[in-house]
Each structure stands twice: as C-alpha cells, then as structure tokens.
Design an enzyme around this catalytic site. Structure first.
Site, short mmCIF file in Angstrom:
data_model
loop_
_atom_site.label_atom_id
_atom_site.label_comp_id
_atom_site.label_asym_id
_atom_site.label_seq_id
_atom_site.Cartn_x
_atom_site.Cartn_y
_atom_site.Cartn_z
N MET A 122 31.47 41.62 42.41
CA MET A 122 31.67 40.38 41.67
C MET A 122 33.11 39.93 41.86
O MET A 122 33.97 40.71 42.29
CB MET A 122 31.38 40.60 40.18
N SER A 123 33.37 38.68 41.55
CA SER A 123 34.75 38.21 41.55
C SER A 123 35.35 38.47 40.18
O SER A 123 34.66 38.40 39.16
CB SER A 123 34.81 36.71 41.86
#
Length: 422
Positions: free
Chosen positions: A129-130
């Site tokens: 994920m960011s």
C-alpha cells in the site's frame, strides 16, 4: 486518537473528472492546502514536489475495504481509475489523507480485474500500500531533503514517497528497494512514465543497497523491531535516517531518527508517535478484535486505581509500555480505555470516573501499566529515548536520560518476532 481538524472540502467541480489531468492537478492543490492548513507541510521544496508529482500515474487503481473490522474473509472493492464509473471516487481517494491499498497476498498486479468491479473481491490481506500522505510528508521533512543528496528508500511500494524525494534531490540521486517482484516492476514502470530519474531495485530492504552507498538520507517505509546493521553502515557522515521501530502492538509505535556526525559518530533518538509504518513481512501484530465480544460480555472485576487513563498524547509513556509491559494492545474502538493481552486472555477496562478499573484474566494488565507509569514519572516523564547503535553492535539498548531512575530496555533481534504471516 485525536480527531482531525475540520477542513474545507475539495473545490474541484465534479464535471471536471472527465479530464483526469485537470482534475488531478486541482486535487493536488487542495491536498497541499490541507497539509499546510493543519501545519503538516512546511518545506517549500516538498510543497513544489507535491504539486508536480502526478499521483494518478503511480496509483492507477485502489482497493476499498467493504467488510467491517475483524470480518473474515474480507470483501474488497477495486476502483479502476481508467473507467469513467470509478474515476471520481478513485481520484478523490488517491488525493485524500488515506493510505491507498494496492496488492493482496503478493498478487501479480498486471492480472487484476480491471473495469468497475461491482461485486466484491473476496478474501486476501493487503501486502502493499502507499503510506498516507501526511505521514510521508512528516518523514521526508524529518530527513531534511535537499538537491543533490543521495537518497535511499526501503520498502518503496508504489513509489509515491520515492517520486517526491526524487523531485527534491534531482535526477539520479534517489533509489528505492522493493522485495516484491510484482510491485517493483509496477512501480518502476509508473515512475519511468514520470521521468524523474529515480531508480527502483528488487531486493531485500533489510540489506539496504550497498551498490550506491553511502547515502545522505535513508527513509524506511517499513517498521523493524531492530535496526539492521546494513542501514547504519550505509549512512554517510552528516547523514540522517528515519524508520519506525515496530513492537508487537500497533497501538504505540516509535519513530527512530538516526544521524551520523561528520566525524562518523552515530546518534539515535526514539520518540513515541500516534502512528507508524506497518512492520516488515513475516511479522505478526497483536490484535484486540478477537477478544472484543468477550470484553463486552465480561469487563472484569472492579477495583480502585490511582492511575487515571493516561492521555493519548503521552507518547513517551505509551512507548515505554509497549516494551516494559509487552504483549498488550489497545482497542481504540472501545467507549472507554480498554487494554487487552490477547495471548493471555486478559484485559483491563478503565472506569469512567478515573478512580476505578475493571480487570479480567490471569494477568492484571492495569497493574502493569501502573508500574510502568510510576517508573516513567520517576524518570522525569521522558518523551524521547536514546538508542545505542554502535557500529557492529548486535544488541541495541534503549535508555532515557542517565540517572538512577532511568528507563531502559533492549530491542529484540530482527528474527525473534518474525516468521509468521501478517
């Protein structure tokens, strides 16, 4: 957790979402205004990078969780930025303060079902994920980026932070290490489209990247229980490194800032924080969710206490508790402060008056917190701690200020808390 300050909604006209570059540019400007309004963004160079880096290129889709906490298997919905039906929600999401979910169980990213997926995508857990933008901004400002500085990012993921850093440092100065082959290829392809001169290498982030060492700035996007020796070795004189020190609990993370003086001496400061990066793969966090129903059914036996629930922003205390009363996790969804020892079937629920607490199970969780709090008070209520990262030291010691009442503990080796799936 403290609520976020109320901010004006984005000013983008909904009709503009048919023109993605125009809409994305306006949303980036709104994102910058929000970050400046709440005091998160202060660096002018990073501000310019946030305005110029096209997040829609780096985050072309996003998963949204549909299931509630603790529900298994999880139902996900995949937003596809290339499809008109998803575009508005997708653009709003990738320019929000949320972390963007991108990969389940190490899946090949080129094989994702594109187009608007109206039925749920069933099962799986997020493996990439960011980082949420406020956390990325705080981290990049803490390492003090500047033009021409050599920058290493560990656990790059989709490359949003790397793109921002590359914009500030300039072409050829920023490199990221990503262990997942699918994510490394995905991020490399998208970063090449931005033409920032950033490099991504596939490899084990715990080993750093010796080929281009030493680095003036190192930023780890993964939490570690113990600082890898390679990271310290690859930090240049005058350099700064930032990482999260992960404990068994996600409730009370610590942020570690490491500096190497011009003379080569290493100094490290550990500070409690409300949030931190997810730990390295193979690391299992404790969770209060599985015991939530049992706690609600039987909060425990009431007893008097002299310890009223410590405030959430007493980060120095909560960080010490993560190490000195190990195995505890807080249920932030509970109406009153609830601390659970999941592996012991024990918990404590603070009373609403601050003078009583309910305890249950073989372990008096609140008594342990009372002890740690008393020690923290005697030590002068420290907010920060020093970590001994002497080059080559296998054991890493943490201490508050010197003195007979000083708090101290030892960080666990890298291998002792890993080996299980997230």
């Amino acid at each position: 957790m403290h609520p976020e300050p109320a901010l004006a909604p984005p000013t983008v006209s909904r009709t503009s979402f048919t023109d993605v570059p125009l809409a994305a540019g306006a949303l980036r400007a709104d994102l910058v205004r929000r970050l400046e309004a709440d005091g998160t963004l202060t660096d002018a160079r990073l501000r310019a990078a946030l305005l110029s880096v096209r997040r829609e290129v780096l985050l072309p889709y996003a998963y949204v969780r549909e299931s509630g906490p603790g529900v298994e298997p999880i139902d996900w919905r995949l937003l596809d930025g290339a499809h008109p039906d998803d575009r508005e929600e997708w653009l709003d999401l990738i320019h929000s303060d949320a972390s963007i979910l991108l990969q389940r169980d190490g899946e090949p990213l080129d094989a994702l079902p594109r187009g608007p997926v109206r039925g749920p995508v069933r099962g799986g857990h997020m493996t990439s994920m960011s980082t949420c933008t406020p956390a990325s901004v705080e981290a990049l400002q803490a390492v003090e980026l500047g033009p021409g500085l050599g920058y290493l990012e560990l656990g790059t993921g989709p490359g949003v932070s790397l793109a921002l850093a590359a914009t500030v440092t300039g072409r050829g100065h920023a490199v990221g290490v990503e262990r997942d082959a699918h994510m490394a290829a995905f991020a490399r392809r998208n970063l090449d489209r931005l033409d920032l001169g950033a490099e991504i290498v596939e490899g084990d982030a715990l080993e750093g990247h010796a080929a281009r060492a030493p680095y003036d700035r190192i930023h780890s996007g993964i939490g570690v229980p113990h600082v890898p020796a390679a990271w310290v070795d690859q930090l240049a004189p005058g350099g700064r490194m930032l990482t999260t020190l992960a404990t068994r609990t996600p409730s009370w993370p610590g942020q570690l800032l490491v500096t190497r003086t011009r003379a080569g001496h290493v100094e490290a400061e550990l500070r409690g924080r409300p949030t931190g990066y997810r730990p390295l793969l193979g690391y299992r966090w404790l969770s209060a969710v599985e015991l939530r129903a049992r706690v609600a059914a039987d909060p425990g036996t009431a007893r008097a206490t002299r310890l009223a629930p410590p405030p959430d922003d007493a980060h120095g205390f909560w960080l010490a508790a993560a190490y000195l009363a190990p195995g505890l996790v807080r249920d932030f969804q509970a109406g009153t402060m609830t601390i659970v020892a999941p592996e012991d079937g024990a918990w404590a629920v603070a009373g609403p008056d601050g003078d009583t607490v309910r305890v249950h199970g073989p372990r008096d969780v609140w008594a342990e917190l009372e002890t740690v709090h008393a020690r923290w008070e005697r030590a002068g209520r420290p907010d920060t701690y020093r970590v001994d990262l002497a080059d080559g030291a296998a054991t890493q010691h943490v201490t508050s200020d010197a003195g007979p009442g000083a708090l101290h503990w030892t960080l666990p080796p890298l291998g002792t808390l890993s080996g299980q799936a997230l």
